[in-house]
Design a protein around this motif. Structure first.
Motif, PDB file in Angstrom:
ATOM      1  N   ALA A 126      24.754  98.065  31.777  1.00 15.12           N
ATOM      2  CA  ALA A 126      23.849  96.962  32.102  1.00 15.12           C
ATOM      3  C   ALA A 126      23.546  96.121  30.874  1.00 15.12           C
ATOM      4  CB  ALA A 126      22.555  97.515  32.701  1.00 15.12           C
ATOM      5  N   GLY A 127      23.491  96.751  29.723  1.00 17.89           N
ATOM      6  CA  GLY A 127      23.202  96.040  28.480  1.00 17.89           C
ATOM      7  C   GLY A 127      24.332  95.172  27.993  1.00 17.89           C
ATOM      8  N   ARG A 154      22.844  88.966  20.944  1.00 15.71           N
ATOM      9  CA  ARG A 154      23.255  90.363  20.860  1.00 15.71           C
ATOM     10  C   ARG A 154      22.155  91.261  21.399  1.00 15.71           C
ATOM     11  NH1 ARG A 154      26.781  92.865  17.451  1.00 15.71           N
ATOM     12  NH2 ARG A 154      26.897  91.036  16.121  1.00 15.71           N
ATOM     13  N   ARG A 155      22.522  92.195  22.273  1.00 14.99           N
ATOM     14  CA  ARG A 155      21.543  93.153  22.766  1.00 14.99           C
ATOM     15  C   ARG A 155      21.507  94.355  21.840  1.00 14.99           C
ATOM     16  NH1 ARG A 155      19.550  93.024  28.046  1.00 14.99           N
ATOM     17  NH2 ARG A 155      20.292  91.275  29.303  1.00 14.99           N
ATOM     18  N   GLY A 157      16.367  95.722  25.282  1.00 11.55           N
ATOM     19  CA  GLY A 157      15.770  94.648  24.504  1.00 11.55           C
ATOM     20  C   GLY A 157      16.814  93.776  23.841  1.00 11.55           C
ATOM     21  N   ARG A 158      16.375  92.630  23.337  1.00  8.42           N
ATOM     22  CA  ARG A 158      17.276  91.709  22.656  1.00  8.42           C
ATOM     23  C   ARG A 158      16.898  91.637  21.176  1.00  8.42           C
ATOM     24  NH1 ARG A 158      20.737  88.307  25.176  1.00  8.42           N
ATOM     25  NH2 ARG A 158      20.586  88.172  27.438  1.00  8.42           N
ATOM     26  N   ALA A 159      17.908  91.376  20.398  1.00  7.19           N
ATOM     27  CA  ALA A 159      17.672  91.199  18.977  1.00  7.19           C
ATOM     28  C   ALA A 159      18.503  90.017  18.510  1.00  7.19           C
ATOM     29  CB  ALA A 159      18.056  92.468  18.199  1.00  7.19           C
ATOM     30  N   THR A 207      30.875  97.664  33.758  1.00 12.22           N
ATOM     31  CA  THR A 207      30.572  96.621  32.783  1.00 12.22           C
ATOM     32  C   THR A 207      30.823  95.245  33.394  1.00 12.22           C
ATOM     33  OG1 THR A 207      31.069  98.039  30.894  1.00 12.22           O
ATOM     34  CG2 THR A 207      31.196  95.663  30.536  1.00 12.22           C
ATOM     35  N   PRO A 208      29.809  94.378  33.431  1.00  9.54           N
ATOM     36  CA  PRO A 208      29.935  93.077  34.094  1.00  9.54           C
ATOM     37  C   PRO A 208      30.731  92.085  33.256  1.00  9.54           C
ATOM     38  CG  PRO A 208      27.748  93.327  33.170  1.00  9.54           C
ATOM     39  CD  PRO A 208      28.455  94.636  32.934  1.00  9.54           C
TER      40      PRO A 208
END
Length: 367
Positions: free
Chosen positions: A72-73, A84-85, A91-93, A126-127
């Motif tokens: 999902a990430g 970038r996750r 969360g995102r960074a 993985t999408p």
């Protein structure tokens, strides 16, 4: 893979006779190597929902949960872009110039606990378009570098969301340096990694070469991964009967003639032939086979031959090709010294998989 067979005991035989692996010397173009970096037929339809965790092994259920989050990430922007996750997508960074922390997950466990099933499920979940995610064995990855060259391999894989590496093993120092450098470049480009192995990343190469001399490279490899330990017994043999005893040469030969798409080879001659074909081509070697029939199975003579046989067993298992044999049972292929050495987990995996394929082949022989 399903095969069309003549009914056991029938006198009708295929007109052309069986195929021979020893007569095949496939040459695989580089574009096919890239195009075929997808889960093999056995794992084409697997998903996280079809993985059945052992209720007595909580690490199996935990692995599914972690990998679902990891997949999902990977659904946002490519990691080398603006978004970038964090690892596992929590969360995102902001995209740092140099990735901090692991950019991948490493599935460690014994043979037969479903690691490849989970790795393929991750690929499917993985999408991203199939052309933006790659799945291959360790030997296929190193061969891709040999076919394309290092820089072109980096360029080819750098725009991928995910690279899945099955059967991650370091068998020589050259592979250690090559893969360490390649994965470092891909992580810098924002590619997420996933791998399976029977060996913890910090222990890769142990017992096979002077791993201490290449400790920096091995530690560099392990830094790319978060390790997930998957415990359990070999699912291929849970509650199943003992492996079938070998058949006679006559039974194997008749079955080969009566089975559409079957190959028939003398086992010692096949072992000699495998030395002439690069292991990365063993998948192509088995193209179109309905069954593999082998006569005079005997212990493999040396470790180099044994390792080639392991790769062939993996490709036959991936493609669900039943194996019918005469001679010694498959659990006597490897010497005690081999089974106690640095490659023992590979040999046990080969025995497990060949035994499963031998069960699949029982129906090819008349009662």
């Amino acid at each position: 893979m399903s095969s069309s067979t003549t009914a056991p005991g029938s006198s009708a035989l295929t007109e052309a006779g069986p195929l021979s692996l020893c007569e095949r010397e496939p040459h695989v173009p580089a574009d096919r190597l890239v195009a075929e970096m997808v889960p093999p037929p056995r794992f084409d339809s697997v998903r996280f929902s079809t993985y059945i965790p052992d209720p007595n092994q909580p690490s199996q259920s935990e692995a599914v949960t972690v990998l679902e989050g990891f997949a999902a990430g990977l659904g946002g922007a490519h990691a080398s872009g603006a978004g970038r996750r964090g690892f596992l997508g929590f969360g995102r960074a902001r995209a740092p110039k140099t990735p901090a922390g692991p950019r991948g997950v490493y599935l460690d466990g014994g043979y037969g606990v479903g690691k490849t099933h989970l790795l393929a499920s991750l690929w499917h979940a993985t999408p991203a378009e199939p052309s933006r995610k790659a799945f291959g064995t360790f030997v296929e990855l190193t061969n891709l570098v040999g076919a394309l060259g290092f820089q072109q391999t980096v360029r080819t894989l750098s725009d991928h969301r995910l690279l899945c590496i099955d059967e991650f093993e370091l068998d020589d120092p050259g592979d250690t340096v090559l893969v360490s450098t390649l994965l470092g470049k891909l992580v810098e480009a924002g590619v997420a990694l996933a791998a399976t192995s029977n060996t913890l990343p910090g222990k890769l190469g142990e017992g096979r070469f002077a791993a201490a001399d290449f400790l920096r490279e091995i530690q560099g490899l392990s830094a790319h991964f978060r390790t997930l330990r998957i415990d359990g017994e070999d699912y291929r043999h849970r509650g199943l009967p003992e492996a079938p005893a070998p058949f006679t040469d006559e039974q194997v030969t008749r079955a080969a003639y009566a089975t559409e798409g079957a190959s028939l080879d003398d086992f010692p001659r096949l072992l000699e032939h495998l030395a002439k074909v690069h292991p990365s081509r063993y998948g192509a070697l088995t193209d179109g086979l309905g069954a593999v029939c082998l006569t005079d199975v005997r212990p493999v003579p040396d470790q180099s031959t044994a390792l080639r046989l392991v790769v062939l067993a993996d490709r036959l298992y991936d493609r669900e090709v039943p194996v019918l044999a005469s001679g010694l049972p498959f659990d006597r292929l490897f010497s005690e010294e081999m089974l106690n050495g640095g490659y023992r987990k590979k040999y046990f995996r080969a025995i497990s998989r060949l035994t499963a394929l031998a069960r699949d082949a029982k129906g090819l022989v008349a009662p």
